[in-house]
Scaffold this active site. Sequence first.
Site, short mmCIF file in Angstrom:
data_model
loop_
_atom_site.label_atom_id
_atom_site.label_comp_id
_atom_site.label_asym_id
_atom_site.label_seq_id
_atom_site.Cartn_x
_atom_site.Cartn_y
_atom_site.Cartn_z
N SER A 1 0.84 -1.21 0.00
CA SER A 1 0.00 0.00 0.00
C SER A 1 0.87 1.26 0.00
CB SER A 1 -0.99 0.00 1.17
OG SER A 1 -0.33 0.19 2.40
N LEU B 1 10.84 -6.60 4.52
CA LEU B 1 11.02 -7.21 5.84
C LEU B 1 12.39 -7.86 6.06
CD1 LEU B 1 7.41 -8.56 6.42
CD2 LEU B 1 8.40 -6.34 6.98
N HIS C 1 8.73 3.03 9.18
CA HIS C 1 8.46 2.10 10.28
C HIS C 1 7.20 2.55 11.01
CE1 HIS C 1 9.39 -0.96 13.22
NE2 HIS C 1 9.02 -0.09 14.14
N ASP D 1 16.57 -0.17 12.13
CA ASP D 1 15.74 0.99 12.50
C ASP D 1 16.49 2.03 13.32
OD1 ASP D 1 13.55 -0.26 11.24
OD2 ASP D 1 12.92 -1.24 13.09
N GLU E 1 1.05 6.81 7.10
CA GLU E 1 2.22 6.39 6.31
C GLU E 1 2.08 6.86 4.86
OE1 GLU E 1 3.69 2.33 6.75
OE2 GLU E 1 2.49 2.08 8.55
#
Length: 214
Positions: free
Chosen positions: A15, A92, A111, A152, A181
């Site tokens: 998305s 991922l 994230h 991250d 996001e």
Amino acid sequence: MTKLRLGVLVSGGGSNLQSIIDHCDSGYLPAEVVIVISSKGGVYALERAKRHNIPSVVVSPKDYPNRQAYEDEMAKILRSYDVGLVVLAGFLKVLSPHFVNAFQGRIMNIHPSLIPAFCGEGYYGEKVHKAALDYGVKISGVTVHFVDEGADTGPIILQRAVPVMDDDTPESLAERVLQEEHKIYPEAIKLFAENRLKVVGRKVKIIKGRKIDD
Ligand code: GAR
């Protein structure tokens, strides 16, 4: 103005990829998605690329003898498409320093939490939202950051808060966070495309109003 060439790395529904494509098509982003690389076959992100006539390829770690060979293949593809920014959108896999150094300062990740909360190895997708709900936070959010050698840990470009509701499930919180996001990632990419991000140590300074041709 020359368009920034984006290589988008995905592993799932895509998305965020869709939002980036739509913001390129609308003219908001002075950029174009030139290649989509998926770490998994059969994911909906690949269908989205196909519908927009964007080349896509599956590069799965399973098909390579080691991590370096896997990442070298991705780097080769990204270079062959002359990619100016590598965009991780629900990708991922954690990238090794070898790959990160090859695209130094030119890899972004999104994230679904306010880093440094609920992030790092093992925190991805709904696991992030479950951890936030289990902890009882009242506010979660989104972070877009440059990718460095850690998981991250890279310099933060933009963050936005999203409220947590008493009756939230990981799915309902994920949905509310995703809405944010889809706005914040195009904003961060636009700032990069306009050459308005300056990394100073851990901090990312946003230069006001300067355009790429200045
Ligand atoms: C997004 O929520 C993204 O932030 C998250 O995976 C989802 C992918 O959705 N990424 C991570 O958790 C990375 N640690 P999408 O495939 O619909 O864009």
